[in-house]
Design a protein around this motif. Structure first.
Motif, mmCIF file in Angstrom:
data_model
loop_
_atom_site.group_PDB
_atom_site.id
_atom_site.type_symbol
_atom_site.label_atom_id
_atom_site.label_comp_id
_atom_site.label_asym_id
_atom_site.label_seq_id
_atom_site.Cartn_x
_atom_site.Cartn_y
_atom_site.Cartn_z
ATOM 1 N N ASP A 24 29.416 -65.320 80.749
ATOM 2 C CA ASP A 24 30.853 -65.082 80.577
ATOM 3 C C ASP A 24 31.329 -65.449 79.172
ATOM 4 N N GLU A 25 30.576 -66.267 78.473
ATOM 5 C CA GLU A 25 30.953 -66.701 77.119
ATOM 6 C C GLU A 25 30.446 -65.751 76.045
ATOM 7 N N ALA A 26 29.415 -64.998 76.363
ATOM 8 C CA ALA A 26 28.740 -64.164 75.369
ATOM 9 C C ALA A 26 29.700 -63.185 74.692
ATOM 10 N N ASP A 27 29.624 -63.152 73.372
ATOM 11 C CA ASP A 27 30.434 -62.246 72.560
ATOM 12 C C ASP A 27 29.754 -62.159 71.194
ATOM 13 N N VAL A 28 29.000 -61.100 70.979
ATOM 14 C CA VAL A 28 28.227 -60.950 69.745
ATOM 15 C C VAL A 28 29.126 -61.054 68.519
ATOM 16 N N ALA A 29 30.342 -60.515 68.603
ATOM 17 C CA ALA A 29 31.271 -60.568 67.470
ATOM 18 C C ALA A 29 31.610 -62.008 67.083
ATOM 19 N N LYS A 30 31.517 -62.928 68.053
ATOM 20 C CA LYS A 30 31.791 -64.343 67.784
ATOM 21 C C LYS A 30 30.507 -65.139 67.582
ATOM 22 N N GLY A 31 29.381 -64.446 67.500
ATOM 23 C CA GLY A 31 28.108 -65.125 67.278
ATOM 24 C C GLY A 31 27.582 -65.840 68.509
ATOM 25 N N PRO A 75 42.878 -52.270 94.813
ATOM 26 C CA PRO A 75 42.695 -52.409 93.366
ATOM 27 C C PRO A 75 41.232 -52.275 92.959
ATOM 28 N N MET A 76 41.016 -51.569 91.866
ATOM 29 C CA MET A 76 39.680 -51.448 91.285
ATOM 30 C C MET A 76 39.576 -52.477 90.171
ATOM 31 N N VAL A 77 38.747 -53.467 90.369
ATOM 32 C CA VAL A 77 38.583 -54.531 89.389
ATOM 33 C C VAL A 77 37.170 -54.440 88.826
ATOM 34 N N PRO A 78 37.051 -54.311 87.506
ATOM 35 C CA PRO A 78 35.704 -54.234 86.935
ATOM 36 C C PRO A 78 34.959 -55.548 87.181
ATOM 37 N N PRO A 79 33.653 -55.472 87.372
ATOM 38 C CA PRO A 79 32.890 -56.696 87.614
ATOM 39 C C PRO A 79 32.861 -57.569 86.365
ATOM 40 N N ARG A 80 32.575 -58.826 86.565
ATOM 41 C CA ARG A 80 32.424 -59.755 85.444
ATOM 42 C C ARG A 80 31.086 -59.473 84.775
ATOM 43 N N ALA A 81 30.793 -60.182 83.706
ATOM 44 C CA ALA A 81 29.518 -60.016 83.006
ATOM 45 C C ALA A 81 28.371 -60.163 84.002
ATOM 46 N N GLN A 86 24.755 -68.564 68.871
ATOM 47 C CA GLN A 86 24.693 -69.646 69.848
ATOM 48 C C GLN A 86 24.282 -69.032 71.177
ATOM 49 N N ILE A 87 23.412 -69.719 71.898
ATOM 50 C CA ILE A 87 22.959 -69.241 73.206
ATOM 51 C C ILE A 87 23.870 -69.856 74.267
ATOM 52 N N VAL A 88 24.588 -68.989 74.983
ATOM 53 C CA VAL A 88 25.638 -69.427 75.910
ATOM 54 C C VAL A 88 25.519 -68.707 77.254
ATOM 55 N N GLY A 89 26.453 -68.996 78.153
ATOM 56 C CA GLY A 89 26.499 -68.354 79.466
ATOM 57 C C GLY A 89 26.948 -66.911 79.376
ATOM 58 N N ILE A 100 32.542 -75.772 76.768
ATOM 59 C CA ILE A 100 33.607 -74.896 76.243
ATOM 60 C C ILE A 100 33.742 -73.666 77.131
ATOM 61 N N GLY A 101 32.614 -73.113 77.574
ATOM 62 C CA GLY A 101 32.634 -71.948 78.453
ATOM 63 C C GLY A 101 33.345 -72.233 79.768
ATOM 64 N N MET A 102 33.121 -73.423 80.329
ATOM 65 C CA MET A 102 33.798 -73.789 81.572
ATOM 66 C C MET A 102 35.299 -73.917 81.340
#
Length: 166
Positions: free
Chosen positions: A120-127, A15-21, A115-118, A34-36
């Motif tokens: 894996d949590e980062a999502d510009v669309a969610k701020g 399986p080809m699995v894309p890497p995480r952030a 918000q400054i987060v980890g 929340i990220g955890m």
């Protein structure tokens, strides 16, 4: 036995699995509480998905099973390396990990909030921006009223901190 004598149908698909952030080597994997929870929820969802795999076609089931296991392996590694940063322990008047920062850029009257987060949590669309992003690194340790300058090829971009919350 030589691989030349193995039927093509018997060969296992890797399986080809894309890497995480991206989390650079040697950088601590900071997460908010929340990220955890989101990481643990994702792990539970993958385990449930794996348990619900149908038995229609054994080869397809095995491929799907291997794909989920590969994703679980990456996720488990990320969870095991995570270090929760409690927002309550951060200095309320400084931008640190977990902060919700309100700022304006240059003379623009429009306010931006992130918000400054980890990673894996980062999502510009969610701020939410990653703590390793250039803007977050620029804002860290700043206080209300401080200005941070981002050097760009054509001009500098000035960020003025208007509010900090946790």
């Amino acid at each position: 036995m030589s691989r030349g004598f193995v039927k093509e149908d018997d060969q296992e698909v890797i399986p080809m699995v894309p890497p995480r952030a991206d989390l650079p080597e040697g950088v601590t994997n900071y997460v908010t509480r929340i990220g955890m929870k989101e990481l643990l929820d994702e792990k539970e969802a993958l385990i449930n998905e794996r348990e619900q795999l149908g038995h229609h076609d054994e080869k397809e089931r095995r491929i799907a099973f291997n794909h989920i296991n590969a994703k679980l392996q990456l996720l488990t590694s990320r969870i095991n390396s995570a270090k929760i940063v409690e927002s309550a322990n951060q200095p309320p008047n400084e931008v640190r990990f977990g902060a919700v920062v309100t700022f304006k850029i240059g003379d623009d009257t429009k306010l931006n909030q992130y918000q400054i987060v980890g990673v894996d949590e980062a999502d510009v669309a969610k701020g939410k921006i990653s703590f390793i992003s250039p803007i977050a690194r620029l804002l860290i340790d700043k206080k209300v009223g401080d200005k941070a300058i981002l050097k760009l090829a054509k001009a500098d971009r000035v960020f003025e901190i208007m509010e900090i919350g946790y």
